[in-house]
Design an enzyme around this catalytic site. Sequence first.
Site, PDB file in Angstrom:
ATOM      1  N   HIS A 135      73.047   6.606 -22.624  1.00 38.78           N
ATOM      2  CA  HIS A 135      74.303   6.828 -21.886  1.00 38.78           C
ATOM      3  C   HIS A 135      74.157   6.405 -20.419  1.00 38.78           C
ATOM      4  O   HIS A 135      73.076   6.504 -19.843  1.00 38.78           O
ATOM      5  CB  HIS A 135      74.790   8.284 -22.001  1.00 38.78           C
ATOM      6  CG  HIS A 135      73.970   9.304 -21.291  1.00 38.78           C
ATOM      7  ND1 HIS A 135      73.350  10.360 -21.923  1.00 38.78           N
ATOM      8  CD2 HIS A 135      73.674   9.468 -19.970  1.00 38.78           C
ATOM      9  CE1 HIS A 135      72.729  11.106 -21.035  1.00 38.78           C
ATOM     10  NE2 HIS A 135      72.897  10.586 -19.842  1.00 38.78           N
ATOM     11  N   GLU A 140      78.617   8.623 -23.738  1.00 37.15           N
ATOM     12  CA  GLU A 140      77.662   8.793 -24.830  1.00 37.15           C
ATOM     13  C   GLU A 140      77.881   7.728 -25.906  1.00 37.15           C
ATOM     14  O   GLU A 140      78.955   7.115 -25.974  1.00 37.15           O
ATOM     15  CB  GLU A 140      77.832  10.193 -25.435  1.00 37.15           C
ATOM     16  CG  GLU A 140      77.565  11.335 -24.461  1.00 37.15           C
ATOM     17  CD  GLU A 140      76.070  11.538 -24.166  1.00 37.15           C
ATOM     18  OE1 GLU A 140      75.245  10.651 -24.491  1.00 37.15           O
ATOM     19  OE2 GLU A 140      75.732  12.596 -23.584  1.00 37.15           O
TER      20      GLU A 140
HETATM   21  C1  F6R Z   1      74.185  11.542 -13.822  1.00 34.00           C
HETATM   22  C2  F6R Z   1      74.508  10.690 -14.959  1.00 34.00           C
HETATM   23  C3  F6R Z   1      73.557  10.500 -16.078  1.00 34.00           C
HETATM   24  C4  F6R Z   1      72.104  10.431 -15.679  1.00 34.00           C
HETATM   25  C5  F6R Z   1      71.230  10.324 -16.915  1.00 34.00           C
HETATM   26  C6  F6R Z   1      69.751  10.297 -16.584  1.00 34.00           C
HETATM   27  O1  F6R Z   1      75.224  11.517 -12.872  1.00 34.00           O
HETATM   28  O2  F6R Z   1      75.566  10.152 -14.984  1.00 34.00           O
HETATM   29  O3  F6R Z   1      73.906   9.328 -16.771  1.00 34.00           O
HETATM   30  O4  F6R Z   1      71.895   9.329 -14.844  1.00 34.00           O
HETATM   31  O5  F6R Z   1      71.481  11.413 -17.754  1.00 34.00           O
HETATM   32  O6  F6R Z   1      69.402  11.521 -16.039  1.00 34.00           O
HETATM   33  P1  F6R Z   1      67.975  11.729 -15.354  1.00 34.00           P
HETATM   34  O7  F6R Z   1      67.925  10.817 -14.206  1.00 34.00           O
HETATM   35  O8  F6R Z   1      67.962  13.187 -14.961  1.00 34.00           O
HETATM   36  O9  F6R Z   1      66.960  11.410 -16.395  1.00 34.00           O
END
Ligand code: F6R
Length: 239
Positions: A135, A140
Amino acid sequence: MLRDREAVGAFAAEMVAEAARSIGTGFVLGVATGSSPVPTYEHLARAVANGELDLSGARAFALDEYVGLPPGHPQSYAEVVRRTVTEPLRMRPERVLVPNGFADDLETAARDFERSLAGAGGLDVQVLGIGTDGHVGFNEPGVPLTERTHVGTLAESTRRDNARFFGSLDQVPHQCLTQGLGTIMGHRHVILVADGQAKARAVADMVEGDVSIDCPGSVLQGHPHVTVLLDPAAASRLT
Ligand code: F6R
């Protein structure tokens, strides 16, 4: 590919800073939340603190927000953006916008957010992360590749991934308000940052797989200006 997560953040921050300096007042930045961009924001904050960068005339837009978390909830993205972006980068709070996931009418909130983005003339640079299921934003697998800001449902794997920020899985919201893939594709430069082995499959599908709703990030293959910055673990499944 860069040496490690820190180097990814330093490189991304330098790209953002260069764009901000060349565009000057009126620079519009898109900010992801989550762990991946934290080093980027820390490097930017250092540049601001050292007087090498001034973002007081810039605007920022968040990618997404959980639905139903009350204003001030520490894990709401409004609060995360305030703590990790607005304050350390010394931006003006009224110039930083997060979708309103606590609105009574979420459809109207989504349209209002799109209108504000358009009113700002679109985003110059979007800092983006990617989820373990591919995503981007909270788009998703299965969502249309052309959608605008909308109410979405978090995949169970995403809720589990994000439970680390909440006390327990039960507390992770099921719904979100997120920029759509069509919205993200309109941003002028996308800088995607990812680190860690858990992202390797999603990164390989995004970069080398077919463009497909099964990996929402793959839509970026059709974007004219994307920079993907990875640590060795996140890059490990690229051929
Ligand atoms: C956050 C977002 C998500 C995150 C993704 C990765 O604003 O839109 O797409 O970028 O879930 O999250 P991390 O960086 O915590 O692994």
